[in-house]
Design an enzyme around this catalytic site. Structure first.
Site, PDB file in Angstrom:
ATOM      1  N   ASP A 197      -0.288   2.403   8.550  1.00  0.00           N
ATOM      2  CA  ASP A 197      -0.882   1.745   9.731  1.00  0.00           C
ATOM      3  C   ASP A 197       0.022   1.802  10.969  1.00  0.00           C
ATOM      4  OD1 ASP A 197      -2.864   1.080   7.998  1.00  0.00           O
ATOM      5  OD2 ASP A 197      -2.602  -1.091   8.124  1.00  0.00           O
ATOM      6  N   GLY A 206       0.834  -1.208   0.000  1.00  0.00           N
ATOM      7  CA  GLY A 206       0.000   0.000   0.000  1.00  0.00           C
ATOM      8  C   GLY A 206       0.860   1.246   0.000  1.00  0.00           C
ATOM      9  N   GLN A 242      -6.822   8.957   3.099  1.00  0.00           N
ATOM     10  CA  GLN A 242      -5.771   8.869   4.131  1.00  0.00           C
ATOM     11  C   GLN A 242      -4.416   8.484   3.547  1.00  0.00           C
ATOM     12  OE1 GLN A 242      -7.694   6.702   7.814  1.00  0.00           O
ATOM     13  NE2 GLN A 242      -8.792   6.160   5.969  1.00  0.00           N
ATOM     14  N   ARG A 243      -4.398   7.930   2.358  1.00  0.00           N
ATOM     15  CA  ARG A 243      -3.133   7.428   1.811  1.00  0.00           C
ATOM     16  C   ARG A 243      -2.410   8.448   0.931  1.00  0.00           C
ATOM     17  NH1 ARG A 243      -3.865   1.346   1.160  1.00  0.00           N
ATOM     18  NH2 ARG A 243      -3.151   1.569  -0.965  1.00  0.00           N
ATOM     19  N   LYS A 278     -23.142  17.605  25.737  1.00  0.00           N
ATOM     20  CA  LYS A 278     -22.290  17.800  24.557  1.00  0.00           C
ATOM     21  C   LYS A 278     -23.163  18.027  23.326  1.00  0.00           C
ATOM     22  CE  LYS A 278     -18.376  15.088  26.219  1.00  0.00           C
ATOM     23  NZ  LYS A 278     -17.281  14.198  25.859  1.00  0.00           N
ATOM     24  N   ARG A 317      -5.951  -2.179   9.392  1.00  0.00           N
ATOM     25  CA  ARG A 317      -6.533  -3.518   9.201  1.00  0.00           C
ATOM     26  C   ARG A 317      -6.386  -4.361  10.460  1.00  0.00           C
ATOM     27  NH1 ARG A 317      -3.956  -5.262   3.972  1.00  0.00           N
ATOM     28  NH2 ARG A 317      -2.239  -4.753   5.342  1.00  0.00           N
ATOM     29  N   ALA A 355      16.229   9.895  -1.453  1.00  0.00           N
ATOM     30  CA  ALA A 355      17.384   9.820  -0.543  1.00  0.00           C
ATOM     31  C   ALA A 355      18.244   8.591  -0.852  1.00  0.00           C
ATOM     32  CB  ALA A 355      16.898   9.785   0.913  1.00  0.00           C
ATOM     33  N   VAL A 356      17.601   7.446  -1.089  1.00  0.00           N
ATOM     34  CA  VAL A 356      18.367   6.232  -1.428  1.00  0.00           C
ATOM     35  C   VAL A 356      19.210   6.523  -2.670  1.00  0.00           C
ATOM     36  CG1 VAL A 356      18.192   3.856  -2.292  1.00  0.00           C
ATOM     37  CG2 VAL A 356      16.676   4.618  -0.438  1.00  0.00           C
ATOM     38  N   ARG A 381     -25.110  15.990  16.238  1.00  0.00           N
ATOM     39  CA  ARG A 381     -25.114  14.628  15.705  1.00  0.00           C
ATOM     40  C   ARG A 381     -23.996  13.777  16.314  1.00  0.00           C
ATOM     41  NH1 ARG A 381     -26.205  16.326   9.409  1.00  0.00           N
ATOM     42  NH2 ARG A 381     -28.478  16.151   9.536  1.00  0.00           N
TER      43      ARG A 381
HETATM   44  O1  F6P Z   1      -1.710  -1.396   4.902  1.00  0.00           O
HETATM   45  C1  F6P Z   1      -2.163  -0.112   4.642  1.00  0.00           C
HETATM   46  C2  F6P Z   1      -3.625  -0.121   4.288  1.00  0.00           C
HETATM   47  O2  F6P Z   1      -3.982   1.199   3.954  1.00  0.00           O
HETATM   48  C3  F6P Z   1      -4.559  -0.674   5.344  1.00  0.00           C
HETATM   49  O3  F6P Z   1      -4.866   0.237   6.367  1.00  0.00           O
HETATM   50  C4  F6P Z   1      -5.744  -1.060   4.506  1.00  0.00           C
HETATM   51  O4  F6P Z   1      -6.500  -2.057   5.139  1.00  0.00           O
HETATM   52  C5  F6P Z   1      -5.111  -1.582   3.268  1.00  0.00           C
HETATM   53  O5  F6P Z   1      -3.864  -0.937   3.163  1.00  0.00           O
HETATM   54  C6  F6P Z   1      -5.897  -1.380   2.005  1.00  0.00           C
HETATM   55  O6  F6P Z   1      -5.253  -2.065   0.999  1.00  0.00           O
HETATM   56  P1  F6P Z   1      -5.515  -1.914  -0.572  1.00  0.00           P
HETATM   57  O7  F6P Z   1      -4.770  -0.704  -1.025  1.00  0.00           O
HETATM   58  O8  F6P Z   1      -4.917  -3.148  -1.145  1.00  0.00           O
HETATM   59  O9  F6P Z   1      -6.973  -1.791  -0.752  1.00  0.00           O
END
Ligand code: F6P
Length: 322
Positions: free
Chosen positions: A127, A11, A255-256, A214, A171, A22-23, A162
């Site tokens: 993660d 991922g 998030q990625r 709240k 995961r 850097a490498v 809400r």
């Molecule tokens: O390992 C990182 C991650 O983002 C996990 O949090 C998530 O479950 C998984 O990869 C999702 O994987 P893929 O990109 O294969 O859907």
């Protein structure tokens, strides 16, 4: 002349590009030739390998993703597949490999090392489930993305009174949920490492937040927590006594992506340089690791033996401050 290769695998996440940069630059400065393998381990099988010059890695420091591309490659667990990969690298006269990735990718690097091919890993997984390093590349940026999202959701939650279920990645590991829940002031955090609480108990938390006066109730749920966000949503949406309306946001792949934070750029640069130095100095079977204030090489075998354990002190703190 030494020839090394670098690949990103598994991922993606923020900070991979600064790692590759850097490498590459460090190894070139040390007199080596560097090759970029495209699409992770798959590129070792298809031979998608190109020479990287210093300028090829210019302008990528602040870019998300990985310009080499990445892929999941479960077939790399097969020794025949790894033999083919080593054969490809031998044909290119490559005598060492830097693998940037998470647990599965680092397990692949360890397997190559055990087959006699020099390999060094750099932990990169949003993660933060890799044991042996305090933090992996990408985690800091991702946490900031999540907390920014929680803050925004809290604004709208408060305006409408809400309760929100916010699902974050993770995961097998609740690191992102726990840290972001703490930083975002969540009323409850649910992580895969801990069983429960029951759906009734989760509903009690929502009612308690309402009764306490709240204007919102935020529940952060790691995607790997069982029985899962959907089960909580279905249960809560059928309850008419909560005080709050309930909404669900699954943050997902947002998030990625994104520009790596300063912390991730610096960590990636340090780890990339150490990996290149290590490999060129004959180190193999190791992973770069931040341990306290020191950046060092840590045995891959130990790193992939187990997932990073949950920080129980932080769980208690999150409970105490809700
Ligand atoms: O390992 C990182 C991650 O983002 C996990 O949090 C998530 O479950 C998984 O990869 C999702 O994987 P893929 O990109 O294969 O859907």
């Amino acid at each position: 002349m030494q020839r090394i290769a670098v690949l990103t695998s598994g991922g993606d996440g923020p900070g991979l590009n600064p790692c590759i940069r850097a490498v590459t630059r460090r190894a070139i400065k040390q007199g080596a030739e560097v090759y970029g393998v495209h699409w992770g381990y798959k590129g070792l099988l298809s031979g998608e390998i190109t020479l990287l010059e210093s300028r090829d890695v210019g302008g990528i420091l602040g870019q998300g993703g990985t310009f080499l591309g990445t892929a999941r490659c479960p077939e790399f667990a097969d020794i025949q597949v790894r033999r083919k990969a080593i054969r490809t690298m031998n044909q290119h006269k490559i005598n060492g490999l830097v693998v940037i990735g998470g647990n599965g990718s680092l397990t692949g690097a360890l397997a190559l090392h055990q087959m006699g091919f020099p390999a060094i890993g750099i932990p990169a997984s949003i993660d933060n489930d890799i044991d042996g390093t305090d933090i992996a590349v990408g985690v800091d940026t991702t946490l900031n993305t999540i907390v920014d999202a929680i803050d925004r959701i809290k604004d709208t939650a408060t305006s409408h009174q809400r309760a929100f279920l916010i699902e974050v990645m993770g995961r097998d590991c609740g690191y992102l949920a726990l840290r972001s829940g703490l930083a975002g002031g969540a009323e409850m955090v649910l992580v895969p490492e801990l069983e429960g609480p029951s759906l009734e108990k989760i509903a009690d938390t929502v009612v308690d937040a309402y009764v306490a006066g709240k204007h919102h109730c935020i529940l952060v749920i790691a995607e790997g927590w069982k029985p899962g966000t959907r089960a909580v949503a279905d249960y809560l949406l059928n309850r008419t006594d909560l005080g709050f309306d309930v909404r669900v946001t699954v943050l997902g792949y947002v998030q990625r992506g994104g520009r790596p934070s300063v912390f991730d750029r610096v960590l990636a640069s340090r780890m990339g340089a150490l990996a290149a130095d290590g490999l060129l100095n004959g180190e193999t079977g190791k992973m770069t690791a931040l341990r306290g204030r020191k950046l060092e090489l840590f045995p891959l075998e130990e790193a992939v033996r187990q997932l990073r354990p949950l920080d129980t002190a932080l769980v208690e703190l999150a409970d105490m401050l809700d």
